[in-house]
Design an enzyme around this catalytic site. Structure first.
Site, mmCIF file in Angstrom:
data_model
loop_
_atom_site.group_PDB
_atom_site.id
_atom_site.type_symbol
_atom_site.label_atom_id
_atom_site.label_comp_id
_atom_site.label_asym_id
_atom_site.label_seq_id
_atom_site.Cartn_x
_atom_site.Cartn_y
_atom_site.Cartn_z
ATOM 1 N N GLU A 276 -4.737 -8.852 0.535
ATOM 2 C CA GLU A 276 -5.455 -8.653 1.808
ATOM 3 C C GLU A 276 -6.947 -8.706 1.528
ATOM 4 O O GLU A 276 -7.433 -8.047 0.600
ATOM 5 C CB GLU A 276 -5.110 -7.317 2.479
ATOM 6 N N GLU B 26 0.826 -1.215 0.000
ATOM 7 C CA GLU B 26 0.000 0.000 0.000
ATOM 8 C C GLU B 26 0.858 1.262 0.000
ATOM 9 O O GLU B 26 0.618 2.209 0.749
ATOM 10 C CB GLU B 26 -0.960 -0.004 1.199
#
Length: 916
Positions: A605, A512
């Protein structure tokens, strides 16, 4: 095209000996160690520790840091990373960076970019780095050591993100080194598996070097600084910054530290690499590269010989060598040489993940000889397997299709903190494998070397990840401060250390990262990292976990495998988020598939669902997934989240919603759930707490109800059924109390005190069975399930009476008397009939007699601020945990006792025995 078409080859494992159980060693026993051509001595004991700099000395800094104006604690977890800020002048600080940077030179490919050490030894005149310094008032410690885990917790202030434990500030470690006169002329190294963080090392008052990133394993060459036959004083300073992480980073020398002694001509650090370019049932080709360093004054003419042995399940060699390889090699003084060769292994035993396959391994024993004398010897553990990632078929291991049933795990071990313990990590993997996990993503940093030894041995696939941040910051003092200087050394160090583990499936170059937002500039950073991976290991694909980047942006094109965080099922699609500035993303699987039809895709995720074990809040949402708010699964007054397993972070989803998204898009190779275990820090949605709510298993290692939901999906052939909630609700008599069931069956009937509540059958995209109109009455819930019309499994839950006493149960009732092995003891508060009392919160007093120690206690409650080393612990949801360790070299009987006011005590006996 499939990944293996672009990067052919199958990766095998190499592991220079990294401290597994002595039964697994092939090295000589300690009595013979001084005669060995290579010695690797663990520096576990004899350390002295101090928090803070000794008084009167100047401030030492790796480099100037930006000023922290305000805390970021409690920021939305997917907040946009920010640009770096300029460093601030911080008084009369001594900056160590020019002397530390040369430690990275071996991992910088371009010679012109390597660093030249300035003259001098900053800090060398400090009393605490000198041999004669009196450290008798410093604390004696044993490594691995996490100094922050003992607490106390910080009940107020902006500290929830890092676990409400102070991990920041300078600390010192000192230890005397025994370097006998016989070691004169040898090369001497210090190997540190992990130090949190900004490590600087002095030996005998001279600055040797250091390493900033707390998760990287690194080596320092002590040879020029040692005094063989004399006093040698090692001093290590760490300076973990505040605001340096989004989770609990740990603190101290929290992984193992080693002293390595070799001939000046020796196999280099992480200097062997194994590949298996051809594998079939009949034979495997094993390619072995051995990098040899010559630190001597003259050229060396060498013989490099290797024997390969099969290993049994315990890691011991079996029978005769299955292959041999011998080569000649000439290495110039001060230079390096590589002996590259190939051998064939007939009828290879393949490594594969459990339970479908078996994790068979081999070891290559390599010897360097000079003039007929063996001068070095290393052992390289490896496995033989084929790996293929395909855009359509997903993952195939040894030709067998395999869905990724993975979880994300942070590196802390709950009540033990970040200090690595082999048994504690093994226990976590055992719990996850029983649920059906076959893969783990290491979030978001390189692990302890021992963890990969476990995943190799236990048959668990791994995504090995290097960074949580690149140039843009997530917290004011995170890795972005040193990215420019250290990204190449850190990445190459991880790749060289881990590249041959058969469990490592792919490399993740970031999580991220803020460069998702910076277009072509961010893609350029990814390209540079990708190029480093290609140079070090062309056999595995790369990925990066993307929670924002879309298919038409530059960054996704740079990696080999598309990894999506939450985007597959969609982010914040609820109407209430319309018009907000948060990330809002419709389901992305089809869009990425259309843009990259030949690239494999998986979810790095998923979910980030919330729950507190054993806590059930009403009303229960009728939806299959809901955000968490007061009255919607959450209670900000108690800081608990309902265990109906329907609630999630704003950008996440329930498991049910994730399963449906995956089933609608079968080209997705699988998922990694956030997260396998609760972890210290990042306690969204309640930053006043100490630990997270997202784990399938709580911090103490007790499964939440969600565990059985995943087991029902990931182990479909296991007859199982699970009911929730518990059935002890004296205040809810006559009230609607929904009952849900998780089962690998496809149909079930629920009974309350023998009366049927109806028979339910799973529909398409149904993953649980619900009876939302059940009215509570004391007694028994009973569930009967079927699979394809045949009886499958049953479950029952009964109303408990008043708490009467305890039941103690150990995960193992015999442990090694080595000062490291652990027994995890579960305490259940029970009624007179032996039923667990699900809401019992008695305050337990633990005590231990015998040659051992009560290391820590826990209960899995994210709001509990009792320090982990405490021998008292309040039960939570009727459970508590005690962690027991045997004393080194003192076998015997341990007696653990549990007491509480008004309850009958309980005792449990454990045996400690010498390690075999």
């Amino acid at each position: 095209m499939p990944i293996t078409a672009r990067w052919p080859g199958v990766v095998a494992v190499l592991l220079l000996w990294a401290g597994a159980a002595p039964a697994q060693r092939l090295t000589p026993d300690p009595a013979q160690e001084r005669l060995a051509p290579r010695q690797r001595i663990e520096l576990a004991d004899g350390w002295r520790f101090r928090r803070g700099d000794p008084p009167g000395q100047p401030a030492l800094l790796y480099d100037l840091r930006p000023a922290v104006r305000e805390s970021a604690d409690g920021r939305v977890a997917d907040a946009r990373p920010e640009a770096a800020e300029a460093a601030a002048v911080q008084g009369e600080a001594v900056v160590l960076k020019p002397w530390v940077l040369p430690s990275a030179n071996a991992f910088i490919r371009e010679p012109s970019r390597r660093h030249v050490r300035p003259p001098g030894d900053p800090g060398g005149d400090l009393p605490c780095v000198q041999p004669g310094f009196d450290d008798s008032d410093w604390q004696p410690v044993t490594l691995p050591h996490d100094w922050a885990i003992a607490g106390p917790f910080l009940p107020t202030g902006p500290y929830g993100g890092m676990g409400r434990l102070q991990t920041w500030g300078p600390v010192w470690y000192r230890r005397a080194l025994d370097i006998p006169a016989a070691d004169r002329g040898r090369s001497i190294f210090l190997d540190i598996d992990g130090a949190m963080a900004y490590a600087t090392v002095w030996l005998n008052g001279q600055l040797v070097g250091g390493w900033p990133y707390g998760y990287t394993s690194f080596r320092l060459d002590l040879t020029r600084y040692v005094k063989p036959g004399g006093a040698n004083q090692l001093a290590i300073r760490l300076d973990n910054p505040p605001e340096s992480a989004r989770w609990y980073p740990g603190a101290g020398l929290y992984r193992q530290v080693w002293l390595v002694k070799t001939d000046p001509v020796h196999v280099g650090h992480w200097g062997t690499q194994v590949r298996t370019p051809q594998v079939s049932a009949r034979s495997a080709t094993v390619a072995l590269d051995v990098t040899v360093e010559n630190a001597g004054a003259g050229p060396a003419q060498l013989r490099v010989s290797t024997e390969i042995f099969a290993l049994d399940e315990q890691g011991a060699p079996q029978g005769r060598a299955v292959a041999r390889l011998t080569q000649g090699l000439a290495v110039a003084a001060g230079g390096q040489g590589v002996a590259a060769g190939r051998v064939r292994i007939d009828r290879p035993r393949l490594w594969g993940p459990r339970p479908q396959q078996q994790p068979h391994r081999y070891v290559a024993v390599t010897q360097l000889s000079r003039g007929g004398r063996v001068i070095d010897r290393v052992e390289t553990r490896f496995g033989i397997r084929t790996l293929r990632l395909d855009a359509d078929a997903g993952l195939l291991v040894n030709g067998q299709p395999l869905r990724l049933q993975g979880v994300n795990n942070h590196h802390d071990l709950g009540a033990l903190g970040a200090a690595f313990n082999l048994r504690a990590a093994e226990r976590q993997l055992e719990i996850l494998q029983a649920m059906g996990v076959n893969a783990v993503r290491l979030a978001h940093n390189p692990p302890a070397p021992g963890l990969l030894e476990l995943t190799d041995r236990m048959g668990v696939l791994v995504i090995d990840e290097i960074f949580d941040a690149w140039e843009r910051r997530k917290t004011p003092l995170d890795f972005h401060l040193v990215f420019a200087d250290w990204h190449e050394p850190d990445l190459r160090a991880m790749l060289r250390r881990d590249r041959n583990h058969p469990s490592v499936l792919m490399w993740s170059i970031g999580n991220e990262v803020g460069e998702q937002y910076t277009g072509e500039a961010g893609a350029a950073v990814a390209r540079a990292l990708q190029a480093i991976v290609r140079e070090e290991d062309p056999t595995r694909p790369t990925t990066t976990a993307m929670n924002y980047a879309k298919p038409d942006m530059p960054l996704p094109a740079e990696v080999d495998v598309i990894g999506l965080n939450y985007q597959g099922e969609g982010i914040r699609q609820d109407a209430e988020f319309e018009g907000t500035d948060r990330i809002r993303t419709p389901p992305q699987y089809p869009l990425f598939r259309a843009r990259f039809p030949t690239k494999p895709l998986f979810s790095s995720e998923t979910a980030s669902a919330f729950s507190s074990r054993g806590v059930y809040l009403f009303p229960v949402t009728p939806a299959s997934s809901s955000i968490t708010r007061d009255g919607r699964g959450g209670d900000s007054a108690t800081r608990q989240v309902s265990g109906y397993e329907l609630y999630a972070v704003d950008f996440g989803a329930s498991p049910d919603k994730v399963f449906a998204a995956l089933d609608r898009h079968p080209f997705v190779a699988g998922e990694f759930v956030w997260s396998g275990f609760d972890y210290l820090g990042e306690p969204t949605p309640y930053y006043a707490s100490r630990s997270s709510y997202a784990g399938i298993v709580d911090l103490a290692g007790f499964p939440k109800d969600r565990y059985w939901l995943y087991q029902s999906r990931w182990r479909p052939d296991l007859p199982m059924a699970h009911l929730l909630p518990h059935w002890t609700w004296p205040e809810r008599v006559g009230q609607v109390t929904p009952v849900h069931a998780f089962t690998s069956g496809d149909e079930a009937e629920l009974f309350v005190n023998g009366r049927s509540q109806g028979r339910r059958k799973k529909g398409r995209f149904d993953y649980r069975l619900r009876w939302d109109d059940v009215v509570y009455e004391p007694g028994e819930l009973r569930l009967v399930t079927w699979r394809d019309g045949r009886p499958w499994a049953t479950a029952s839950v009964a109303t408990a009476g008043a708490a009467a006493g305890f039941v103690l149960a150990a995960d193992r009732d015999e442990i090694a008397a080595d000062g490291r092995d652990l027994s995890f003891v579960t305490l259940r508060v029970v009624d007179a009939e032996g039923r667990t009392v699900p809401r019992a919160d008695a305050r337990i007093r633990f005590s231990l007699d015998g040659p051992g120690a009560l290391v820590a206690t826990d209960n899995g409650d994210a709001t509990d601020f009792e320090p982990f080393p405490s021998s008292t612990r309040q039960a939570f949801g009727g459970l508590a945990l005690a962690i027991v360790r045997g004393s080194a070299g003192a076998a015997g009987t341990l007696t653990l006792r549990a007491e509480a006011d008004g309850l009958a005590p309980a005792e449990l006996r454990l045996q400690t025995r010498p390690r075999r």
